[in-house]
Design a protein around this motif. Structure first.
Motif, mmCIF file in Angstrom:
data_model
loop_
_atom_site.group_PDB
_atom_site.id
_atom_site.type_symbol
_atom_site.label_atom_id
_atom_site.label_comp_id
_atom_site.label_asym_id
_atom_site.label_seq_id
_atom_site.Cartn_x
_atom_site.Cartn_y
_atom_site.Cartn_z
ATOM 1 N N SER A 28 0.798 -1.274 -0.125
ATOM 2 C CA SER A 28 0.109 0.000 0.069
ATOM 3 C C SER A 28 0.900 1.243 -0.042
ATOM 4 O O SER A 28 0.935 1.796 0.892
ATOM 5 N N PRO A 29 1.543 1.669 -1.099
ATOM 6 C CA PRO A 29 1.197 0.971 -2.224
ATOM 7 C C PRO A 29 2.627 0.140 -2.432
ATOM 8 O O PRO A 29 3.936 0.310 -1.935
ATOM 9 N N VAL A 30 2.740 -0.705 -3.645
ATOM 10 C CA VAL A 30 3.921 -1.587 -4.246
ATOM 11 C C VAL A 30 4.753 -0.102 -4.884
ATOM 12 O O VAL A 30 4.507 0.822 -5.241
ATOM 13 N N TRP A 31 6.151 -0.860 -4.775
ATOM 14 C CA TRP A 31 7.112 0.380 -5.314
ATOM 15 C C TRP A 31 6.821 0.427 -6.840
ATOM 16 O O TRP A 31 6.359 -0.401 -7.563
ATOM 17 N N PRO A 32 6.809 1.798 -7.164
ATOM 18 C CA PRO A 32 6.634 2.066 -8.498
ATOM 19 C C PRO A 32 7.418 1.388 -9.665
ATOM 20 O O PRO A 32 6.784 0.965 -10.746
ATOM 21 N N ASP A 33 8.432 1.180 -9.459
ATOM 22 C CA ASP A 33 9.320 0.540 -10.488
ATOM 23 C C ASP A 33 8.972 -0.933 -10.626
ATOM 24 O O ASP A 33 9.256 -1.600 -11.349
ATOM 25 N N MET A 34 8.571 -1.560 -9.173
ATOM 26 C CA MET A 34 8.077 -3.042 -9.282
ATOM 27 C C MET A 34 6.950 -3.220 -10.073
ATOM 28 O O MET A 34 6.758 -4.039 -10.855
ATOM 29 N N LEU A 72 10.618 -11.424 -15.080
ATOM 30 C CA LEU A 72 10.799 -11.000 -13.643
ATOM 31 C C LEU A 72 11.868 -11.858 -13.309
ATOM 32 O O LEU A 72 12.479 -11.073 -12.170
ATOM 33 N N ALA A 73 12.143 -13.022 -13.513
ATOM 34 C CA ALA A 73 13.352 -13.667 -12.757
ATOM 35 C C ALA A 73 14.683 -13.030 -13.146
ATOM 36 O O ALA A 73 15.664 -13.204 -12.493
ATOM 37 N N ALA A 74 14.733 -12.469 -14.293
ATOM 38 C CA ALA A 74 15.919 -11.758 -14.754
ATOM 39 C C ALA A 74 15.876 -10.233 -14.162
ATOM 40 O O ALA A 74 16.923 -9.449 -14.342
ATOM 41 N N ARG A 80 15.036 -7.966 -5.977
ATOM 42 C CA ARG A 80 15.080 -7.084 -4.680
ATOM 43 C C ARG A 80 13.548 -7.088 -4.093
ATOM 44 O O ARG A 80 13.797 -7.472 -2.813
ATOM 45 N N TRP A 81 12.545 -6.879 -4.800
ATOM 46 C CA TRP A 81 11.251 -6.937 -4.119
ATOM 47 C C TRP A 81 11.033 -8.248 -3.573
ATOM 48 O O TRP A 81 10.701 -8.598 -2.236
ATOM 49 N N GLU A 82 11.311 -9.520 -4.399
ATOM 50 C CA GLU A 82 10.942 -10.822 -3.983
ATOM 51 C C GLU A 82 11.962 -11.149 -2.953
ATOM 52 O O GLU A 82 11.503 -11.876 -1.722
ATOM 53 N N ALA A 83 13.177 -10.552 -2.743
ATOM 54 C CA ALA A 83 14.031 -10.905 -1.651
ATOM 55 C C ALA A 83 13.317 -10.260 -0.154
ATOM 56 O O ALA A 83 13.501 -10.911 0.805
ATOM 57 N N GLU A 84 12.781 -9.129 -0.217
ATOM 58 C CA GLU A 84 12.340 -8.562 0.918
ATOM 59 C C GLU A 84 10.887 -9.182 1.168
ATOM 60 O O GLU A 84 10.451 -9.201 2.466
ATOM 61 N N MET A 85 10.254 -9.835 0.302
ATOM 62 C CA MET A 85 8.916 -10.362 0.495
ATOM 63 C C MET A 85 8.986 -11.801 1.140
ATOM 64 O O MET A 85 7.967 -12.366 1.686
ATOM 65 N N GLY A 86 10.150 -12.437 0.902
ATOM 66 C CA GLY A 86 10.215 -13.876 1.088
ATOM 67 C C GLY A 86 9.878 -14.325 2.586
ATOM 68 O O GLY A 86 9.101 -15.345 2.694
ATOM 69 N N GLY A 94 12.542 -20.645 -2.091
ATOM 70 C CA GLY A 94 13.016 -19.780 -3.244
ATOM 71 C C GLY A 94 11.963 -18.397 -3.269
ATOM 72 O O GLY A 94 11.164 -18.261 -2.271
ATOM 73 N N ARG A 95 11.901 -17.803 -4.398
ATOM 74 C CA ARG A 95 11.335 -16.443 -4.403
ATOM 75 C C ARG A 95 9.719 -16.661 -4.427
ATOM 76 O O ARG A 95 9.465 -17.679 -5.294
ATOM 77 N N PRO A 96 9.159 -15.691 -3.743
ATOM 78 C CA PRO A 96 7.659 -16.024 -3.665
ATOM 79 C C PRO A 96 7.187 -16.093 -5.243
ATOM 80 O O PRO A 96 6.258 -16.891 -5.593
#
Length: 128
Positions: A28-34, A72-74, A80-86, A94-96
């Protein structure tokens, strides 16, 4: 000529119940670049639904899911987002975005209405 129907993807994850408030805040909200990376991958109509207790259901549409996953894998932003969300998820290896459990679609109103209009799978044929 009509374009092929998009692939509908639904998945489930389990959020740690004690982290639900923080998980919601992080979206709320997700990063704009994501957000831009998700869109650039080809995913659209993307939604997340959270049930009491932490059951998370996600849904999106895409023309080529394998290509979207590769994109998205690349992506350094997605990494960075998935590392923080895991840390929010229970029993995840692994990555969510790559380890979510996909769900099987068993009904779609649009598809059945189209099939009904063209006469395929006509229930009245079975009754005779």
């Amino acid at each position: 000529m009509t374009s092929p129907s998009p692939t509908r993807v639904c998945f489930q994850l389990q959020v740690h119940p004690e982290l639900l408030d923080e998980y919601i805040e992080r979206h709320s909200p997700v990063w704009p670049d994501m957000l831009a990376e998700i869109a650039a991958s080809g995913r659209r109509n993307y939604s997340l639904f959270l049930a009491e207790g932490g059951l998370l259901i996600g849904y999106y549409e895409v023309d080529d899911d394998a290509a979207a996953q590769e994109y998205l894998a690349a992506s350094p932003v997605a990494a960075r987002w998935e590392a923080e969300m895991g840390r929010f998820f229970v029993g995840l290896a692994g990555r969510p975005d790559q380890a979510a459990t996909p769900l099987t679609e068993v009904f779609n109103l649009h598809d059945q209405l189209v099939a009904s209009a063209t006469g395929s799978d006509d229930e009245s044929d079975d009754a005779s």
